[in-house]
Design a protein around this motif. Sequence first.
Motif: not given
Length: 440
Positions: A291-312
Motif C-alpha cells: 500500500m505504501a508504494s501503490e497508494d502513497i508512493g512519492l507523495a510521502d517517500p517516508q511511508a515505504l520506509q516506515l512500512a518496512i521498519a514496521g515489518r522489521d
Amino acid sequence: MSDLFAADPSETDKARPLADQLRPRTLDEVIGQEHLLGPNGTLRRMLASGRLGSLILWGPPGTGKTTVARLLADQIGYRFEQISAIFSGVADLKKVFEKARFERLSGHRTLLFVDEIHRFNRAQQDSFLPVMEDGTVVLVGATTENPSFELNAALLSRSQVLRFESLGRDDLEKLLERAETLLGAGLPLSDEARETLLGLADGDGRALLGLVEEILASAQENETLDANSLLTIVQRRAPIYDKAQDGHYNLISALHKTIRGSDPDAALYYFARMLDAGEDPLFLARRLIRMASEDIGLADPQALQLAIAGRDAYQMLGSPEGELSLAQVVVYLALAPKSNAVYTAYKAAVSVAKSTGSPMPPMVILNAPTKMMKGQGYGEGYIYDHDTPEAFSGQEYFPEKIGRQDFYHPVERGFERDLRKRMDYFARLRAAKRATESED
C-alpha cells in the motif's frame, strides 16, 4: 505469390507445423532483415561478389537465422550440413569435418551451419579453425548471445558478424497474412485482438505462427475473438483466489480501501479484526508495504520506509508487542498524502514494454567493452551528464522504435509537488536542446 503460400494445403502439409509450411524457399521470400537481404544488404553484396566467407548470425529467436543459412547454401550451390551445439560433441564434429573433406575431393563445398554455437566450449570452438582456414567448410554459426562475450577471439577474427533484428510490426503482419493465405481464411480476430497478437509475438516469427496454431486449435466456430478472449486462449491464467477464503480477502480489501480512503479509525478496525481472526501478521505487513508504494508512493517517500521498519520491528519483537508497530504503520499510511502516480506510471510502462517487443536502446547509451562493439557504433556520441552545466545532457534514452513516452505524472500533493517542479525544469532543458539541434 509463391506456390508455397497457396491456399488449400494438402493433408500431408496440414500435419506439418505452420512455421515449416511457411518456410521460405528463396532469399526473396524471407521476411525482415532488409539491412542484410535488401537490394544493398550485406548478404546481397556478398553473393553478388561470388564469395561467401564464414559468418556468425547474431540475433533473437524466430528472426530467420536458420532459414537464411540454408538458403545461402542453395544460392551458392554448397552442401548444407547442420548441427546443434546443444546435442553435438567432439566426436560429432570430427564426423562432420571428415565428411566435408571427402565431399570436397568430389568438388562439393560444404556450408556447415552450427545452431547455438555459443554453447560449444572454447576448445570445441577452436576445432573449427583448421577446417575454416583450409576451406573444408564455410562456417555459419547462429547465436542469440553476444558473440563478443561467448565466442573465441580467433573464431570471431575469421568470421563476419551479422546482426539479425527482431521482426517489426509490419513484418509480423506480412507473416500473418501469409499464414492466412495458406489457411485459406482470415484469423477470427477483432482489430484490437490482431494488434495484441502481434505484440505477444515480441518480434519472433516462429512464436507468432505458434500462437496462430493455438488460436486455430482453441477458437470456436463462428467466433470472433476480442483482445481479452485472445489472452484467455494463449496465456493460461491461474485462478485468483480459493472461493473458500472469500472472507479473508474481503477483509484485506476493506483494510486496503480504508487506508486509501484516509480513514485511520476504520483501517484500525479491519486490522484488529483480521488479527483477531488469526491472520498472519507478516501477511498484513507485506500488504502494508504494498500500500505504501501503490497508494502513497512519492507523495510521502517516508511511508515505504516506515512500512518496512514496521515489518522489521514485528519480526524483532514478535507477538503481541510487535502488532503495535504494525498498527502505527496503519495509522501513518491512512493519514499520509495519497498518490498512485508511480503505480499508474509503472503499469503504463509495463503495457508499452509488452506491446512493443524488444527494441534496442539507442546505440549512444550502450557500453562498448569490445573492439567489435565499438566498431558497430556502441556508445558513440554519449554525453556524460556531469560534464554539462546543469548535469543534464537532454539525450534521448528511449528506443527509436517507440519514441519518447510520458508515464509519470506527479500529483499536487505532498512531496510530489516538488518532483513536478523538477520534471518541468528538465522538460524545459530538453526542449531547449531540441530547439538548438533543430537550428543547427
